[in-house]
Design an enzyme around this catalytic site. Structure first.
Site, short mmCIF file in Angstrom:
data_model
loop_
_atom_site.label_atom_id
_atom_site.label_comp_id
_atom_site.label_asym_id
_atom_site.label_seq_id
_atom_site.Cartn_x
_atom_site.Cartn_y
_atom_site.Cartn_z
CG HIS A 185 11.15 -41.51 -32.51
ND1 HIS A 185 9.93 -41.40 -32.93
CD2 HIS A 185 12.19 -40.77 -33.11
CE1 HIS A 185 10.34 -40.39 -34.07
NE2 HIS A 185 11.51 -40.26 -34.16
CG ASP B 168 19.36 -37.17 -33.12
OD1 ASP B 168 19.88 -36.69 -34.28
OD2 ASP B 168 18.35 -36.40 -32.59
C1 SDX Z 1 14.71 -36.76 -33.20
O1 SDX Z 1 9.65 -36.66 -33.88
C2 SDX Z 1 10.61 -37.20 -34.66
O2 SDX Z 1 10.33 -37.69 -35.88
C3 SDX Z 1 11.91 -36.58 -34.25
C4 SDX Z 1 13.16 -37.16 -35.20
C5 SDX Z 1 13.42 -36.70 -36.82
O3 SDX Z 1 13.67 -37.25 -37.61
O4 SDX Z 1 12.71 -35.45 -37.03
O5 SDX Z 1 13.13 -38.68 -35.20
C6 SDX Z 1 14.65 -36.70 -34.65
O6 SDX Z 1 14.29 -35.78 -32.67
C7 SDX Z 1 14.97 -37.97 -32.56
C8 SDX Z 1 14.88 -37.77 -30.95
C9 SDX Z 1 16.04 -37.18 -30.45
N1 SDX Z 1 16.08 -36.72 -28.99
C10 SDX Z 1 16.71 -37.60 -27.93
O7 SDX Z 1 17.33 -38.53 -28.21
C11 SDX Z 1 16.45 -37.25 -26.48
C12 SDX Z 1 16.19 -38.32 -25.51
N2 SDX Z 1 14.78 -38.79 -26.13
C13 SDX Z 1 13.59 -38.44 -25.23
O8 SDX Z 1 13.59 -37.06 -24.67
C14 SDX Z 1 12.29 -38.71 -25.86
O9 SDX Z 1 12.34 -40.17 -26.17
C15 SDX Z 1 11.62 -37.98 -26.98
C16 SDX Z 1 11.66 -36.54 -26.79
C17 SDX Z 1 12.48 -38.21 -28.24
C18 SDX Z 1 10.18 -38.64 -27.33
O10 SDX Z 1 9.44 -38.11 -26.05
P1 SDX Z 1 8.14 -38.49 -25.54
O11 SDX Z 1 7.33 -39.32 -26.97
O12 SDX Z 1 7.18 -37.34 -25.27
O13 SDX Z 1 8.00 -39.56 -24.59
P2 SDX Z 1 8.32 -39.35 -22.91
O14 SDX Z 1 9.36 -38.29 -23.07
O15 SDX Z 1 7.15 -38.96 -22.58
O16 SDX Z 1 8.88 -40.58 -22.63
C19 SDX Z 1 7.80 -41.64 -22.33
C20 SDX Z 1 8.45 -42.79 -21.18
C21 SDX Z 1 8.98 -41.91 -19.92
O17 SDX Z 1 8.75 -42.85 -18.89
P3 SDX Z 1 7.80 -43.04 -17.81
O18 SDX Z 1 7.56 -41.69 -17.44
O19 SDX Z 1 6.51 -43.34 -18.86
O20 SDX Z 1 8.30 -43.99 -17.04
O21 SDX Z 1 9.85 -43.01 -21.80
C22 SDX Z 1 10.84 -42.52 -20.80
C23 SDX Z 1 10.54 -41.51 -20.17
O22 SDX Z 1 11.11 -41.12 -19.18
N3 SDX Z 1 11.93 -42.07 -22.01
C24 SDX Z 1 13.20 -42.34 -21.46
C25 SDX Z 1 13.78 -41.67 -22.69
N4 SDX Z 1 13.12 -41.43 -23.73
C26 SDX Z 1 11.77 -41.71 -23.14
N5 SDX Z 1 13.93 -42.66 -20.62
C27 SDX Z 1 15.32 -42.44 -20.42
N6 SDX Z 1 15.92 -42.28 -21.66
C28 SDX Z 1 15.27 -41.67 -22.77
N7 SDX Z 1 16.06 -41.20 -23.77
#
Ligand code: SDX
Length: 382
Positions: A265, A319
Site C-alpha cells: 500500500h 483487498d
Molecule cells: C487499494 O490508495 C489507496 O488508499 C487505495 C485503497 C483504497 O481504499 O482506496 O486502499 C484500495 O487500491 C488497495 C491496493 C490494491 N492493490 C493491490 O493489492 C495490488 C498489489 N499492490 C501493489 O501493486 C502496490 O503495493 C500498490 C499499487 C498498492 C502501491 O504501490 P506503490 O506505493 O507505488 O509501491 P510500489 O509499487 O512502488 O512498490 C514499492 C516496493 C517495490 O519493491 P522495490 O522495487 O522497492 O524492491 O514494494 C514492492 C515493489 O515491488 N511491492 C510489492 C507489492 N507491492 C509493493 N512486491 C510484491 N507484491 C506486492 N503486492
C-alpha cells in the site's frame, strides 16, 4: 532528461487537497472517517449513517438518520430507459464497465438542476448516486444472464436491499450485517487514485455523474479496487495451503518481480486495519456457513509474506480478505469491485462536495523530457 528533485512519481507524498474527510496513519495502521476510528464505525454504525457522516461532516441524530434513510430508499429506483441502456451492453463485458456506462448516462436522465449554483441540487445528486449504484450493479448482474432486474425495496436497509436485488431473496440478518460492515469499511480512504480522479473531474465543474463515472473507471484497475477480484484467482493458483508450497509459490513470484495482489500500500506500512476487520467478518460467516479452503491458503500466504517482505512494509491491504467475504455471501467474483464502488461512492461524493466548497481546477505541471523547437520536415524527409 533525469527526473528533477521536485518530481514525485505517482505524486507520492504530494498533498493534493486540504481535507477533513479521512485521516490515515499509515505507520500505525489507523484509519478514521471525520475523526472516528473505522473499527468503531463498522461496529456501531450502518452504511447509511456513515454516508451521512462522510457527506455532511457529523453523525446523524436518530431523526436525521431516519429522514436520510428514507431519502436514500426513495431514490433507489432506476428509470427504465437506464435499464434499456444496460440491456444494450454485451453480456460478456465487465460489470465495472457497465457501471461506468450507466452512471455516465444517469447525468443525462437526472439533469434538471445546476449542481454548482444550487447546493440543494448538489445534495440530491449525491443522494441519487449513493442510492442508485447498488440498483445498477444488481440490475446488470441479472440482465447479463437474461433475467429481469428486481425492483428495489424501500423497507430494507441499503446493504440488505442490494443483496435482495441480486437474487430476489431477502438476506438473513448475518449476511445483511456483514455486507453492511463491508460497505462501511470501503466507504472512504483519503486521496486514493479514484478519489483523486473524482476530485479532478469535479474541479472542472463537470456534473457529479461524470465525476463518479470517471472515479469508477479509475477504481477498476488491478492496482486499485480491481485487486479484490484478482486476489481470489491468484489464491486459487496456489496448489495447497502447506507452508512449504505457499513459501515456494511466493518466493517464485517475488523472484520474477511480480506483484502479489492484496499486498502492499502506498500509505500503510503495516497491515491495513480494514483487512483485520474483514478477516473477523469472514470468520463470522464461516461459523455459520463453514470455512472456505482458500482461507487457509490466504492465512499461510500472509504468514510467509511477513517473513519474506514484511521488513519492506508490504502487508495485506483491504483487498486481500474482502473477496473471501464476498464469495461467502454468494457474490460473483467480477462483482467484487462493483461492490467496492457502491460503497466508495460515499467517499467520492464527500470529496466532491468538499472540492466544490473551495474549488480551483486541478492543473499540475510537468517536467519536459522532449526535444523543443523542431522544424516539421516534409513527408519525403521523414
Ligand atoms: C487499494 O490508495 C489507496 O488508499 C487505495 C485503497 C483504497 O481504499 O482506496 O486502499 C484500495 O487500491 C488497495 C491496493 C490494491 N492493490 C493491490 O493489492 C495490488 C498489489 N499492490 C501493489 O501493486 C502496490 O503495493 C500498490 C499499487 C498498492 C502501491 O504501490 P506503490 O506505493 O507505488 O509501491 P510500489 O509499487 O512502488 O512498490 C514499492 C516496493 C517495490 O519493491 P522495490 O522495487 O522497492 O524492491 O514494494 C514492492 C515493489 O515491488 N511491492 C510489492 C507489492 N507491492 C509493493 N512486491 C510484491 N507484491 C506486492 N503486492
Amino acid at each position: 532528461m533525469a527526473d528533477s528533485p521536485e518530481f514525485a512519481p505517482g505524486l507520492a507524498g504530494i498533498p493534493a487537497a486540504r481535507s477533513s474527510v479521512c485521516l490515515i496513519n499509515g505507520a500505525a495502521g489507523k484509519l478514521q472517517y471525520r475523526g472516528y476510528p473505522v473499527e468503531q464505525l463498522a461496529e456501531h454504525c450502518n452504511y447509511e449513517e456513515v454516508t451521512y457522516l462522510l457527506l455532511f461532516g457529523s453523525l446523524p441524530t436518530r431523526d436525521q438518520l431516519a429522514a436520510f434513510t428514507a431519502e436514500l430508499a426513495a431514490e433507489r429506483h432506476l428509470k427504465f430507459r437506464i435499464i434499456d441502456v444496460l440491456k444494450q451492453l454485451p453480456e460478456s463485458g465487465h460489470p465495472m464497465d457497465a457501471l461506468t456506462a450507466a452512471v455516465a448516462v444517469m447525468g443525462m436522465f437526472y439533469a434538471e438542476g445546476d449542481h454548482v449554483a444550487d447546493p440543494a441540487f448538489r445534495r440530491l445528486c449525491a443522494v441519487r448516486l449513493v442510492a442508485k449504484l447498488p440498483t445498477v450493479v444488481a440490475a446488470w448482474h441479472r440482465i447479463r444472464r437474461g433475467d429481469n432486474p428486481i425492483e428495489p425495496r424501500s423497507d430494507l436497509g441499503h446493504a440488505a436491499n442490494f443483496l435482495y436485488m441480486l437474487e430476489g431473496e431477502e438476506p438473513d440478518e448475518l449476511a445483511a450485517r456483514i455486507m453492511d460492515a463491508a460497505l462501511v469499511l470501503h466507504a472512504e480512504h483519503s486521496m486514493n487514485a479514484s478519489t483523486f480522479t473524482c476530485r479532478v473531474t469535479a474541479s472542472t465543474l463537470a456534473d457529479p455523474y461524470a465525476s463518479v463515472a470517471s472515479a469508477i473507471g479509475s477504481l477498476a484497475g488491478p492496482l486499485h479496487g480491481g485487486a479484490n477480484e484478482v486476489v481470489l484467482e491468484m489464491l486459487r493458483t496456489i496448489p495447497d495451503s502447506t507452508p512449504e508450497t505457499v513459501r515456494v509459490w511466493a518466493e517464485n513470484k517475488l523472484a520474477r518481480k511480480e506483484k502479489i495482489m492484496g499486498f502492499g500500500h502506498r500509505v500503510y506500512k503495516v497491515k491495513d486495519p480494514r483487512a483485520d476487520i474483514l478477516q473477523t467478518l469472514a470468520t463470522q460467516l464461516f461459523d455459520k456457513l463453514g470455512s472456505t479452503p482458500i482461507y487457509a491458503t490466504a492465512i499461510e500466504l500472509e504468514k510467509q509474506m511477513k517473513e519474506l517482505v514484511g521488513h519492506k512494509g508490504i502487508a495485506p491491504n483491504v483487498d486481500f480478505y474482502s473477496g473471501i467475504v464476498y464469495e461467502k455471501l454468494g457474490l460473483d467474483t467480477d462483482n467484487f469491485t462493483p461492490v467496492f464502488a457502491i460503497s466508495r461512492v460515499a467517499g467520492w461524493l464527500a470529496h466532491l462536495l468538499e472540492q466544490l466548497e473551495d474549488n480551483r481546477i486541478y492543473r499540475p505541471s510537468q517536467i519536459w523530457t522532449g526535444t523543443a523547437d523542431r522544424t516539421v520536415p516534409t513527408i519525403d524527409e521523414r
